[in-house]
Structure formats: structure tokens, C-alpha cells
Design a protein around this motif. Structure first.
Motif, short mmCIF file in Angstrom:
data_model
loop_
_atom_site.label_atom_id
_atom_site.label_comp_id
_atom_site.label_asym_id
_atom_site.label_seq_id
_atom_site.Cartn_x
_atom_site.Cartn_y
_atom_site.Cartn_z
N LYS A 11 0.83 -1.21 0.00
CA LYS A 11 0.00 0.00 0.00
C LYS A 11 0.86 1.26 0.00
N ILE A 12 1.98 1.21 0.71
CA ILE A 12 2.88 2.36 0.71
C ILE A 12 3.39 2.65 -0.69
N SER A 13 3.62 1.61 -1.47
CA SER A 13 4.12 1.81 -2.84
C SER A 13 3.19 2.70 -3.64
N GLY A 14 1.89 2.62 -3.36
CA GLY A 14 0.95 3.49 -4.05
C GLY A 14 0.78 4.83 -3.39
N LYS A 15 0.79 4.86 -2.06
CA LYS A 15 0.58 6.11 -1.33
C LYS A 15 1.79 7.03 -1.38
N ASP A 16 2.98 6.45 -1.26
CA ASP A 16 4.21 7.25 -1.30
C ASP A 16 5.36 6.37 -1.77
N PRO A 17 5.60 6.32 -3.09
CA PRO A 17 6.68 5.47 -3.61
C PRO A 17 8.05 5.85 -3.06
N ASP A 18 8.19 7.08 -2.53
CA ASP A 18 9.47 7.56 -2.00
C ASP A 18 9.53 7.45 -0.48
N PHE A 19 8.82 6.52 0.09
CA PHE A 19 8.63 6.43 1.54
C PHE A 19 9.95 6.38 2.30
N ASN A 20 10.84 5.48 1.92
CA ASN A 20 12.12 5.35 2.64
C ASN A 20 13.05 6.52 2.35
N ARG A 21 13.07 6.98 1.12
CA ARG A 21 13.93 8.11 0.77
C ARG A 21 13.46 9.37 1.49
N ARG A 22 12.15 9.58 1.53
CA ARG A 22 11.62 10.76 2.21
C ARG A 22 11.92 10.71 3.70
N ASP A 23 11.79 9.53 4.28
CA ASP A 23 12.05 9.37 5.72
C ASP A 23 13.50 9.74 6.04
N LEU A 24 14.45 9.28 5.23
CA LEU A 24 15.85 9.59 5.47
C LEU A 24 16.09 11.09 5.36
N TRP A 25 15.58 11.69 4.30
CA TRP A 25 15.78 13.12 4.06
C TRP A 25 15.18 13.96 5.19
N GLU A 26 13.91 13.68 5.53
CA GLU A 26 13.23 14.49 6.52
C GLU A 26 13.81 14.32 7.92
N SER A 27 14.28 13.12 8.24
CA SER A 27 14.90 12.90 9.55
C SER A 27 16.16 13.74 9.70
N ILE A 28 16.98 13.76 8.66
CA ILE A 28 18.22 14.55 8.73
C ILE A 28 17.91 16.04 8.77
N GLU A 29 16.93 16.47 7.96
CA GLU A 29 16.55 17.89 7.98
C GLU A 29 16.03 18.30 9.35
N ALA A 30 15.36 17.38 10.04
CA ALA A 30 14.80 17.68 11.36
C ALA A 30 15.84 17.56 12.48
N GLY A 31 17.06 17.13 12.14
CA GLY A 31 18.10 16.98 13.15
C GLY A 31 18.04 15.68 13.91
N VAL A 32 17.18 14.74 13.47
CA VAL A 32 17.14 13.41 14.08
C VAL A 32 18.04 12.52 13.24
N TYR A 33 19.33 12.58 13.52
CA TYR A 33 20.32 11.97 12.65
C TYR A 33 20.37 10.45 12.80
N PRO A 34 20.30 9.72 11.70
CA PRO A 34 20.47 8.27 11.77
C PRO A 34 21.87 7.91 12.30
N GLU A 35 21.91 6.97 13.21
CA GLU A 35 23.18 6.54 13.78
C GLU A 35 23.29 5.02 13.69
N TYR A 36 24.49 4.57 13.43
CA TYR A 36 24.76 3.13 13.30
C TYR A 36 26.04 2.80 14.05
N GLU A 37 26.05 1.64 14.64
CA GLU A 37 27.25 1.16 15.32
C GLU A 37 27.94 0.15 14.42
N LEU A 38 29.24 0.34 14.22
CA LEU A 38 30.02 -0.63 13.46
C LEU A 38 30.50 -1.72 14.42
N GLY A 39 30.19 -2.95 14.08
CA GLY A 39 30.66 -4.08 14.86
C GLY A 39 31.48 -5.02 14.00
N VAL A 40 32.35 -5.77 14.62
CA VAL A 40 33.18 -6.71 13.88
C VAL A 40 33.15 -8.08 14.54
#
Length: 726
Positions: free
Chosen positions: A269-298
Motif C-alpha cells: 500500500k505504501i508503494s501506491g501512497k508514497d513510492p518515496d517512503f524510505n527516501r523521504r524518511d531519510l531526508w526528513e529525519s536529517i533535515e529535522a536533526g534526528v540523525y540516523p546513527e549506526y554502530e560498526l561491529g566486527v
């Protein structure tokens, strides 16, 4: 081999110039000068008119001498470059990586992994694999997770996926795999989907694919966002210390926001409602200052333990190293804190090459990795028009570049001097070659004895294609298993040839008879007799169930609203959510504002018709007798609540809003008996993820604690949802 644990107080000493600033300075000359706003040609010539071509009279023919027309049309004709064969649809972000300490110093000479004072700029590109650039963000698919580290020793590209294994063991099969999963050649369908004959024909004839396919049929193929998606280097690499000693390593990225997925119905359903769902989420999160963070593990494996694992081979890309055998040690943190300035110049033109390694990191003889070393470079030469793609600003290293390569398409540098060869004396012998024995100042291939007959053959240690698929199945929770069975039924239900369905079920029977029987029952295939015994092993790290409730940062919450809505509860909830970096959108029956029960107005973020429950992580049903009555009378609003419940999302019900929950026929109430204007009570607290605030009650700490836990848990899959009409 414990690696130094993460330090919560890790900082860069004052006065240390972060390498990220150097990257910004490097890119600055390539950005447009915004102080002069005149429209110009590529040569900087200001033009007086860009709406009318130069003609011989107002109705006459266009003139060849109109250089602005010719340039403008030529540039338009050539503004597209060939899209990537795979990973065509992507989204990127800038950021930095910083190690927690020097815990990897005994294992690698790579300073960016061992010096906590070094903050290395990065560019990360997330992507889907199968679809074209114009496809959608949320198909059932593998996701790319590629990271370019701009280190002081040159660029290191960690080109991985969101799944730790791959379909095939040897890169010579890669063209066959991609041809099989892409749209079928006779009619170019389906787009961005593995649910078709050629893919399942291929995998049913290649048993080595079975482990990756069960990952693909799991919720891992439907990430909620790039912010909540793991990444893996897939291959076994080597870390090499300053003395040349090597240690095998597996790279893992873990999002600090948790690992969460969509439900397949929701993803469609998201594919029809907003095909850019994941891309928009990444962009808007960074613009809002909620920066994605990841931990590198080995995962570190001593070289002498290369053959210590009886059930798998370290060089087999279709296998994992279970974390129960080799724990993942956290070694650093990556933060994505800046969006690209231009999608094409950065996200589209970034060129990742698996062969981009720096001193301290080296390859193994993984036959899939060996093929990728050739393939990525060869692809970039075609896609980006020639050998100078490393001069494109997004690909330029921060380390100085000195060599004798020259000319070719898109040569942007201006080499100086007359010496373009080595050795030379006219240029003072520069650039000089450090020579043997200068590691780690110069990259040196690790000396290794290679001895064997030339042959086209797989190692016997690559022969087990089912045990780890069984491990994955055994590790799943009940709801994850249900989703896997449903995925196989959907995908194989699109396959026209009965014999292909039967072959796949036969493979599944080698993984687990219960799995095979459940899938067979949904696709018209006879239930198979058990041919093997499930080994019973499991690995809790493979399941997305039971994650710690760490954060709700970046979660999107929708509150439904209509005239007469009680604003007090919404205001308290909004304050709490925003304090925890979540987003609250007010969705009205119409756009503009709604009148509140208190006599004021409440701004509407957007009209409900322009949104959908599938675009949100939680839904708030408001208080207010008049508002609730209007919402109950609106089919879209009722469907919004029912669909969110069916997709296992948290519901926050304020006061008389529970009348709407009852009207949506959700199984939260034991009876429909009600005294008009009064609130019913939920049957049991066991139906978790539905949080009630009694009429007249205040938004207090106890309520917000329940709200936090409900949203942080992401989904509540134990609900009885089969009868929900949504």
C-alpha cells in the motif's frame, strides 16, 4: 579477542580539525556561486532570454548560431547517465565515522578504525536491488548499504547489503542471478519483484540460493526505513596489523534506532501512497536533526581458525558466522548528519568499488568477492563515461592524488610538468614509489602461498546449502514464521509452472518439513514427506523479536481530528513526543484548522485524504464528543484506525475516542453495551499496544511511559487481526 567497549563520553579533543571539514572545503569550488544570480551558459556567459530561441523573424526558422539553444538542448539530451544494472534506485547522505577507542589497533593498521581522535567523513548510499530508478522504495527486495570512508590513506568502500548472506557462492553466476530476478525479457515484467517464473526457476535449480531466499521471504526484505535497517559487509575480509599479521573480519552495521520492518500488505500500500517512503524518511529525519546513527561491529576470527568451523566455510558468502560462535564487538559509530546538495551530482554519481581498500584492510579468496573486484570498476567505467570518475567531487578522496594516469573522458585535473611516466628524472623522480617493506605507509598485498591445479570446481566445504537456512527458520518467532510462509505462498502463487513450485517445496522440505508443508498447502502442491531431521539449532540474533525498547526518535504519529476535538490531551501528547524526537501530524477531515472543544483552533498538518495509516508508526484517536461522532461517520477515518490496528501498530486512545475504536469493530471490547457519552473499558491489558487515557484524565508520566513503550516496541503482532476488514 574483546574489542574496547563503546565509550559514552568519547569526544574529539579541542583543536582537532575534523576531516569532515576538509571534505567540505574540497567540495566548495564545485558548488555554484550563489552571490551572482544571473543566468549563464556553461562558459559563464550571461544570457538575455531563455524562453525564446534565436529566429529569423518572429515566425522564422531557428538559427544555428543560437549557442544558448544548442547548449541547452544538448545538455538536456545528455543529462541522464546509464542507470545502475542493480541498485539503481537509491538515497544518500553525508556523515562521519569515529572509532570508540584503539581496541582494533592490535588487528589493523587502518588509522580510521583505531584512533578515537580521527573523525572520518563518509557518504552512504542505501538502495533497492531489483527495480529501476523509477520503481518504488518498498518492494520485497534486498537493500544495499554502501559506505564510502574518505580516510587519510585514501577511500575505503564497504559495499554491503541489509542481509549478511548472498544468493550465490561464485561471481560467475551473478549475471544469471540478475537476469533471472529482473523483469522477464519477452515482456519486461514484473518491475521490482521476485514473484515470477524466471527467478524461482533459477533458485530452484541452484540450491546454494536457499539460505538467502529465506532471508528474502522474511521481514528483513521490508525494512521500515533506512534508519532502522542493519548493514553487512557480506564477505569475509582481512584486517592486517602494522607487522603484516592478518585476522579475518566480518563487518556489521547496527542502527541505534532498532531494527524494524514493514508488513507486506502495508509495504504494498505504501508503494501506491508514497513510492518515496524510505527516501523521504531519510531526508526528513536529517533535515529535522534526528540523525540516523549506526554502530560498526566486527566479528574477528584468528587466521589459525580459518578451518575451525565444521558446518561452513569462511569464504562462502551464502553463510553467516553465528554470533554465538563469534560475538560481534562494537568498534565505532557512524552518524549521518547532512543531506546531499544535489541528488544527481552526489547520490547518482557516487561510484563504489569493492576494490577500494586502504592499508590495514585486505581481501580473501572468497570467489564472489574476487569477481566483484573486477565487476564494480568495470561498471563505473561504462556508467560514468570513462576512467576519470574518481575526479567527480563526490568520489574525490581527501588524501592527495598523485600518479601518471592521464587524459580520457572527463579529465578535470590539469596535470603539471612534463613527466607522465615512471621512472623519470625530468620530474625529479616524482611521484616516488615507497617500495617494498613500507607497509603501512603504502598498501602492500599480503604475501600468501597460492598453490593448486587450475580447475572449475567448488570446494567441498561449500556443499551444505540447507543447514543455515534451517538455523534461520528455527530462530524466528511465531509471527516471523507466519510472515515467511505467507511470503512464499504469495511469491510462488505468481509462478505459472507447477513443476517450479514443486521443486521449491522440495528444497524447503530439506530446510524444515513444517515450513514446506505450510507453503505447499497454499500453492496447490502436495504436502511432502519429511526427508531430513531439523537440527534444532537457533541463533536469537537473527530474529527481530524481543528488541530492547530504546528510542522513539524519528517515529511518525498521526492524530485524527475534527471540529470539537479536545485539544488538551493532544497538546500534552505532542509535547512529550517532540521531546523524544518523534513527529506528531494532525490529520483533519479537511485541510486548514479544526475548532477545538475548548473554543480555540488546532492547525491541521494535512487532510486525511492525502495521508494513510501505512505512512505512520502509530495513530492517536482523539477525545471530544463532537469530533468522535464526526470521525465515526467518516469511512476513511474508521478504515484508518482499523488498518493501523491490523498492521499491529500502537493505538493511543484519548477519552471518548474509545467509541471510535469500538465502531471500527476492533477486538478490544468484550461488549458493545454503552451508556451514551460514557467510556467502555478494554477487556484485558494483554492486548498490548493499545494505550487508553480515561475521559478527563491528564497526560501524566504513567501514561506517557505506556505510550513510549508501545511506540518503541514498533509492532504488536500478537493481536487477533484476521477478522479486521482493512
Amino acid at each position: 579477542m574483546a574489542v574496547e567497549e563503546r565509550s559514552a563520553q568519547q569526544t574529539v579533543p579541542a583543536g582537532t580539525a575534523p576531516a569532515a571539514d576538509a571534505k567540505q572545503e574540497q567540495l566548495a569550488p564545485y558548488r555554484m556561486d550563489k552571490t551572482d544570480t544571473r543566468l549563464t551558459t556553461d562558459q559563464g556567459i550571461p544570457v538575455d532570454d531563455t524562453d525564446n530561441s534565436l529566429k529569423a523573424g518572429p515566425r522564422g526558422p531557428s538559427l544555428l548560431e543560437d549557442f544558448h539553444l544548442r547548449e541547452k538542448i544538448m545538455r538536456f539530451d545528455h543529462e541522464r547517465i546509464p542507470e545502475r544494472v542493480v541498485h539503481a534506485r537509491g538515497s544518500g547522505a553525508h556523515g562521519y565515522f569515529q572509532p570508540y577507542g584503539d581496541g582494533l589497533a592490535p588487528y589493523t593498521a587502518a588509522r580510521f578504525l583505531t584512533d578515537p581522535d580521527v573523525r572520518t567523513p563518509v557518504f552512504v548510499r542505501f538502495s533497492t536491488v531489483q527495480g529501476s530508478r523509477g520503481s518504488t522504495d518498498t518492494p520485497r527486495d534486498v537493500r544495499g548499504f554502501a559506505t564510502k570512508f574518505y580516510t587519510e590513506e585514501g577511500n575505503f568502500d564497504l559495499v554491503g547489503n541489509n542481509m549478511p548472506v548472498f544468493f550465490i557462492q561464485d561471481g560467475i553466476k551473478f549475471p544469471d542471478l540478475v537476469h533471472a530476478v529482473k523483469p522477464e525479457p519477452h515482456h519486461e515484467m514484473p518491475q521490482a519483484s521476485s514473484a515470477h517464473d524466471t527467478f524461482w526457476d533459477f533458485v530452484s535449480l541452484q540450491p546454494e540460493t536457499m539460505h538467502h531466499v529465506i532471508w528474502l521471504m522474511s521481514d528483513r526484505a521490508l525494512p521500515r526505513s533506512f534508519r532502522t535497517m542493519q548493514g553487512f559487509g557480506v564477505h569475509t575480509f582481512r584486517l592486517v596489523d602494522a607487522e603484516g599479521r592478518s585476522t579475518f573480519v566480518k563487518f556489521h552495521w547496527t542502527p541505534l534506532a532498532g531494527v524494524h520492518s514493514l508488513i507486506f500488505d502495508e509495504a504494498q500500500k505504501i508503494s501506491g501512497k508514497d513510492p518515496d517512503f524510505n527516501r523521504r524518511d531519510l531526508w526528513e529525519s536529517i533535515e529535522a536533526g534526528v540523525y540516523p546513527e549506526y554502530e560498526l561491529g566486527v566479528q574477528l576470527i584468528p587466521e589459525q581458525d580459518e578451518f575451525a568451523f565444521a558446518d561452513f566455510d569462511l569464504l562462502d558468502a551464502t553463510k553467516i558466522v553465528p554470533e554465538e560462535l563469534v560475538p560481534v564487538s562494537p568498534v565505532g559509530r557512524m552518524v549521518l548528519d547532512r543531506n546531499p546538495d544535489n541528488f544527481f551530482a552526489e547520490t547518482e554519481q557516487v561510484a563504489f568499488c569493492v576494490g577500494n581498500v586502504v592499508p590495514g584492510i585486505d581481501f580473501t579468496d572468497d570467489p564472489l568477492l574476487q569477481a566483484r573486484l573486477f565487476s564494480y570498476l568495470d561498471t563505473q567505467l561504462t556508467r560514468l563515461g570513462g576512467p576519470n570518475f574518481a575526479q567527480i567531487p563526490i568520489n574525490r578522496p581527501v588524501a592527495p592524488v598523485r600518479h601518471h594516469q592521464q587524459d580520457g573522458f572527463h579529465q578535470d585535473d590539469i596535470p603539471l610538468g612534463q613527466a607522465n611516466y615512471h621512472p623519470n628524472s625530468t620530474g625529479g623522480g616524482c611521484p616516488f614509489v615507497p617500495g617494498a617493506g613500507t607497509f603501512p605507509e603504502a598498501f602492500t598485498h599480503r604475501p600468501e602461498l597460492v598453490d593448486g591445479h587450475k580447475m572449475r570446481k567448488r570446494a567441498e566445504t561449500f556443499a551444505d546449502h540447507y543447514s543455515q537456512a534451517t538455523l534461520f527458520w528455527n530462530s524466528m518467532s511465531a509471527w516471523e514464521r507466519e510472515h515467511i510462509v505467507a511470503a512464499y505462498r504469495f511469491e510462488l502463487g505468481k509462478v505459472a509452472y507447477p513443476h517450479i513450485r514443486e521443486r521449491v517445496v522440495a528444497h524447503l522440505n530439506r530446510i524444515d518439513n513444517t515450513l514446506a508443508t505450510a507453503v505447499a498447502a497454499g500453492i496447490g502442491v502436495a504436502a511432502p514427506e519429511a526427508v531430513s531431521v531439523n537440527h534444532g539449532g537457533s541463533s536469537p540474533a537473527l530474529s527481530q523479536a524481543g528488541q530492547p525498547l530504546a528510542t522513539i526518535a524519528g517515529r511518525r504519529v498521526a492524530v485524527l481530528a475534527a471540529d470539537g476535538v479536545a485539544a488538551a490531551g493532544i497538546a500534552g501528547l505532542k509535547e512529550f513526543l517532540e521531546a523524544n524526537d518523534a513527529v506528531l501530524d494532525v490529520l483533519g477531515l479537511v485541510d486548514g484548522v479544526v475548532r477545538t472543544a475548548e473554543g480555540g483552533t488546532l492547525p491541521v498538518t494535512r487532510a486525511m485524504v492525502t495521508a494513510a495509516s501505512v505512512l505512520y508508526d502509530a495513530v492517536v484517536v482523539p477525545d471530544g464528543d463532537e469530533a468522535v461522532s464526526q470521525l465515526i461517520g467518516d469511512g476513511l477515518a474508521l478504515q484508518f484506525v482499523a488498518e493501523a490496528y491490523k498492521h499491529a501498530k500502537p493505538l493511543i486512545v484519548l477519552g471518548l475516542g474509545d467509541r471510535m475504536v469500538e465502531a471500527a469493530r476492533l477486538p478490544v471490547y468484550a461488549t458493545s453495551d454503552r451508556v451514551e457519552g460514557e467510556s467502555s473499558k478494554p477487556i484485558a491489558a494483554a492486548l498490548d499496544g493499545v494505550v487508553f487515557l480515561a475521559p478527563g484524565a491528564q497526560v501524566d508520566d504513567r501514561f506517557t511511559k505506556d505510550v513510549f513503550e508501545a511506540i518503541a516496541a514498533h509492532r504488536h503482532y500478537d493481536r487477533p487481526v484476521d477478522g479486521i476488514a482493512a
